[in-house]
Motif scaffolding. Structure first.
Motif, PDB file in Angstrom:
ATOM      1  N   TRP A  12       0.801  -1.404   0.062  1.00 50.84           N
ATOM      2  CA  TRP A  12       0.074  -0.091  -0.034  1.00 50.84           C
ATOM      3  C   TRP A  12       0.983   1.252   0.043  1.00 50.84           C
ATOM      4  N   ARG A  13       0.206   2.506  -0.746  1.00 51.18           N
ATOM      5  CA  ARG A  13       1.086   3.647  -0.783  1.00 51.18           C
ATOM      6  C   ARG A  13       0.041   4.599  -0.225  1.00 51.18           C
ATOM      7  N   LEU A  14       0.825   5.563   0.437  1.00 50.42           N
ATOM      8  CA  LEU A  14       0.054   6.917   0.889  1.00 50.42           C
ATOM      9  C   LEU A  14       0.379   7.926  -0.144  1.00 50.42           C
ATOM     10  N   MET A  15      -0.637   8.436  -0.584  1.00 49.86           N
ATOM     11  CA  MET A  15      -0.288   9.626  -1.623  1.00 49.86           C
ATOM     12  C   MET A  15      -1.151  10.665  -1.254  1.00 49.86           C
ATOM     13  N   ILE A  16      -0.338  11.976  -1.087  1.00 48.93           N
ATOM     14  CA  ILE A  16      -0.765  13.058  -0.445  1.00 48.93           C
ATOM     15  C   ILE A  16      -0.793  14.221  -1.559  1.00 48.93           C
ATOM     16  N   VAL A  17      -2.130  14.655  -1.839  1.00 45.65           N
ATOM     17  CA  VAL A  17      -2.459  15.520  -3.054  1.00 45.65           C
ATOM     18  C   VAL A  17      -2.527  16.989  -2.299  1.00 45.65           C
ATOM     19  N   GLY A  18      -1.932  18.015  -2.762  1.00 44.92           N
ATOM     20  CA  GLY A  18      -1.967  19.496  -2.226  1.00 44.92           C
ATOM     21  C   GLY A  18      -0.797  20.064  -1.992  1.00 44.92           C
ATOM     22  N   ASP A  19      -0.931  21.449  -1.627  1.00 45.91           N
ATOM     23  CA  ASP A  19       0.271  22.130  -1.292  1.00 45.91           C
ATOM     24  C   ASP A  19      -0.098  23.179  -0.149  1.00 45.91           C
ATOM     25  N   GLY A  20       0.865  24.080   0.232  1.00 49.29           N
ATOM     26  CA  GLY A  20       0.385  24.924   1.142  1.00 49.29           C
ATOM     27  C   GLY A  20       1.684  25.241   2.128  1.00 49.29           C
ATOM     28  N   PRO A  21       1.401  26.218   2.894  1.00 52.52           N
ATOM     29  CA  PRO A  21       2.617  27.000   3.659  1.00 52.52           C
ATOM     30  C   PRO A  21       3.430  25.844   4.378  1.00 52.52           C
ATOM     31  N   ASP A  22       2.613  24.730   4.891  1.00 52.58           N
ATOM     32  CA  ASP A  22       3.450  23.627   5.824  1.00 52.58           C
ATOM     33  C   ASP A  22       4.074  22.563   4.973  1.00 52.58           C
ATOM     34  N   ALA A  23       4.222  22.714   3.648  1.00 45.21           N
ATOM     35  CA  ALA A  23       4.428  21.377   2.866  1.00 45.21           C
ATOM     36  C   ALA A  23       5.873  21.028   3.609  1.00 45.21           C
ATOM     37  N   ILE A  24       6.726  21.884   3.829  1.00 47.03           N
ATOM     38  CA  ILE A  24       8.101  21.473   4.132  1.00 47.03           C
ATOM     39  C   ILE A  24       7.983  20.802   5.466  1.00 47.03           C
ATOM     40  N   LEU A  25       7.217  21.668   6.309  1.00 47.68           N
ATOM     41  CA  LEU A  25       7.056  20.911   7.866  1.00 47.68           C
ATOM     42  C   LEU A  25       6.751  19.419   7.808  1.00 47.68           C
ATOM     43  N   TYR A  26       5.764  19.145   6.774  1.00 48.91           N
ATOM     44  CA  TYR A  26       5.196  17.750   6.730  1.00 48.91           C
ATOM     45  C   TYR A  26       6.250  16.672   6.140  1.00 48.91           C
TER      46      TYR A  26
ATOM     47  N   ASP B   7       4.022   9.191  -1.095  1.00 49.64           N
ATOM     48  CA  ASP B   7       4.336  10.456  -2.131  1.00 49.64           C
ATOM     49  C   ASP B   7       3.613  11.668  -1.656  1.00 49.64           C
ATOM     50  N   PHE B   8       4.404  12.706  -1.690  1.00 50.92           N
ATOM     51  CA  PHE B   8       3.933  13.935  -2.072  1.00 50.92           C
ATOM     52  C   PHE B   8       3.492  14.456  -3.476  1.00 50.92           C
ATOM     53  N   MET B   9       2.579  14.412  -3.780  1.00 54.04           N
ATOM     54  CA  MET B   9       2.028  14.516  -5.102  1.00 54.04           C
ATOM     55  C   MET B   9       2.003  16.165  -5.551  1.00 54.04           C
ATOM     56  N   GLY B  10       1.917  16.916  -4.651  1.00 60.77           N
ATOM     57  CA  GLY B  10       1.938  18.622  -4.778  1.00 60.77           C
ATOM     58  C   GLY B  10       0.459  18.903  -5.563  1.00 60.77           C
ATOM     59  N   GLN B  11       0.400  19.901  -5.915  1.00 58.28           N
ATOM     60  CA  GLN B  11      -1.119  20.496  -6.310  1.00 58.28           C
ATOM     61  C   GLN B  11      -1.398  19.796  -7.549  1.00 58.28           C
ATOM     62  N   THR B  12      -2.609  19.015  -7.669  1.00 57.54           N
ATOM     63  CA  THR B  12      -2.837  18.332  -8.876  1.00 57.54           C
ATOM     64  C   THR B  12      -4.366  18.032  -8.692  1.00 57.54           C
ATOM     65  N   ASP B  13      -4.818  17.768  -9.866  1.00 53.14           N
ATOM     66  CA  ASP B  13      -6.250  17.437 -10.084  1.00 53.14           C
ATOM     67  C   ASP B  13      -6.383  16.013  -9.254  1.00 53.14           C
ATOM     68  N   PRO B  14      -7.180  15.669  -8.106  1.00 51.52           N
ATOM     69  CA  PRO B  14      -7.180  14.521  -7.726  1.00 51.52           C
ATOM     70  C   PRO B  14      -8.087  13.603  -8.337  1.00 51.52           C
ATOM     71  N   SER B  15      -8.985  13.932  -9.223  1.00 51.59           N
ATOM     72  CA  SER B  15      -9.979  13.233  -9.731  1.00 51.59           C
ATOM     73  C   SER B  15      -9.225  11.773 -10.318  1.00 51.59           C
TER      74      SER B  15
END
Length: 395
Positions: free
Chosen positions: A248-262, A275-283
């Motif tokens: 299994w993989r955890l995929m994180i979609v999104g970006d923001g001010p605390d991305a580096i923290l996470y 995987d940190f996917m960044g800002q992308t269409d989640p569909s």
């Protein structure tokens, strides 16, 4: 009927949250023959969509004379019948009050009525996360005092805010019937004929043919990466507790001010299969994923929950905001976890990941639950709005 939506951010179908909801609702109103106008404070960002009925206030200073004159002229020239205020910012509401005349105003509160009070615990956790353990323990009396004072001032601030909105609007729209009681209790009113509830509509024009998607061993997290109230750190801790992910993989979609923290926190926990996917269409990821994790301290109406269910993705969330019960029937179409029991959350997620029969049963429940799609269908939500608007507009 001429309807004006007033928003802070530019409304775009490319965005999420309030912007996406406003866009979906406006397009549905247009199909009903309404004339729609939108005015925002902020200009569009690169990549945003724009429509011919969208306008921008001339000045960023919301209460400027130029904005006041602009909005006053706009209401008169376009013969606006009703204003739907999609912002909780006091300055925007005061601008409306200065020029509205006899035009009725409905304000939508898009978050939990007690959001800023519930968010106080995030400040405590944030301090605890950033300070060394010995230093936090040494300074705990100081942090405790700050927490108590912050709770006190936030409580009275949000009470004053909601009471001001309630007294000066023709109607207040909440995102769940379950939010009415805490709202009224907060402003010391026992009952009201000015308080209404209408849920957000489904984000996607999506059929219920969930079985056509090729599902993979993906746990999905979709959110803006800011610490409060979304709290991705809770999911990272859950992922570390599970340990052996077996494909299994955890995929994180999104970006923001605390991305580096996470990302640093993921390294600290030595997390694998993430995987940190960044800002992308989640569909496209909704189509592949089987489980969605939500870890917010509070929400008004979590769009990612309904988006996930549209694609047959099983949601797991904390039972930390009233409207979550409108979406998740725990054990049937997803799971709710008592706030904020990380170990129990990990056990639920682990069971879903490694118990194929449980996962398939929940997915089947989602597929066959017609009430969910009917309840949040845009046509049903538009009907509710139409009924509400008819109360305030003279025929």
């Amino acid at each position: 009927m001429n309807i004006l939506f007033l928003t802070y951010g530019h409304v775009s179908k490319m965005r999420g949250g309030i912007d996406r909801v406003t866009d979906v609702l406006a397009r549905s109103f247009i199909t009903r023959g309404y004339n729609i106008y939108m005015i925002s404070v902020c200009k569009p960002h690169k990549g945003d969509s724009s429509e011919s009925y969208q306008y921008i206030l001339p000045k960023e200073s919301i209460l400027s004379q130029e904005n006041t004159q602009y909005l006053s002229d706009f209401l008169a020239n376009n013969k606006i019948d009703i204003i739907i205020n999609q912002s909780e910012r006091i300055a925007i509401f005061r601008l409306i009050l200065q020029v509205k005349g006899k035009t009725p105003v409905l304000s939508v509160i898009h978050t939990d009525p007690l959001s800023v009070v519930k968010g106080v615990r995030d400040n405590w956790d944030y301090w605890k996360l950033h300070e060394k353990r010995w230093k936090f323990l040494l300074l705990s009396p100081y942090y405790m005092l700050r927490t108590i004072l912050r709770y006190y001032f936030r409580y009275h601030s949000i009470k004053k805010h909601h009471k001001y909105f309630y007294e000066n609007n023709d109607g207040i729209v909440l995102l769940s019937e379950k939010f009415k009681e805490p709202f009224l209790h907060l402003i010391n009113i026992s009952q009201s004929n000015k308080l209404f509830s209408i849920s957000n509509p489904l984000s996607y024009q999506q059929t219920r043919n969930i079985e056509k998607y090729q599902k993979e061993k993906i746990v999905l997290y979709v959110s803006r990466l800011d610490y409060s109230p979304k709290r991705l750190d809770r999911i990272l801790k859950v992922w570390s507790i599970i340990g052996n992910h077996v494909g299994w993989r955890l995929m994180i979609v999104g970006d923001g001010p605390d991305a580096i923290l996470y990302k640093n926190l993921a390294m600290k926990y030595q997390l694998r299969n993430i995987d940190f996917m960044g800002q992308t269409d989640p569909s496209p990821l909704y189509k592949r994923a089987q489980i969605l994790c939500v870890s917010s301290t509070y929400e008004g109406f979590s769009l990612v929950l309904t988006e996930a269910l549209q694609y047959g993705v099983i949601p797991v969330a904390f039972d930390s905001f009233e409207s979550v019960h409108d979406i998740i029937d725990t054990g049937k179409n997803g799971f709710l976890v008592k706030p904020f029991q990380i170990n129990y959350y990990a056990n639920i997620l682990k069971s879903l990941m490694f118990n194929d029969n449980l996962r398939q049963q929940i997915q089947m429940n989602i597929q066959t639950d017609t009430s969910f799609f009917n309840r949040f269908n845009i046509n049903h939500i538009t009907d509710e709005w139409n009924d509400l608007l008819s109360r305030f507009i003279k025929k």
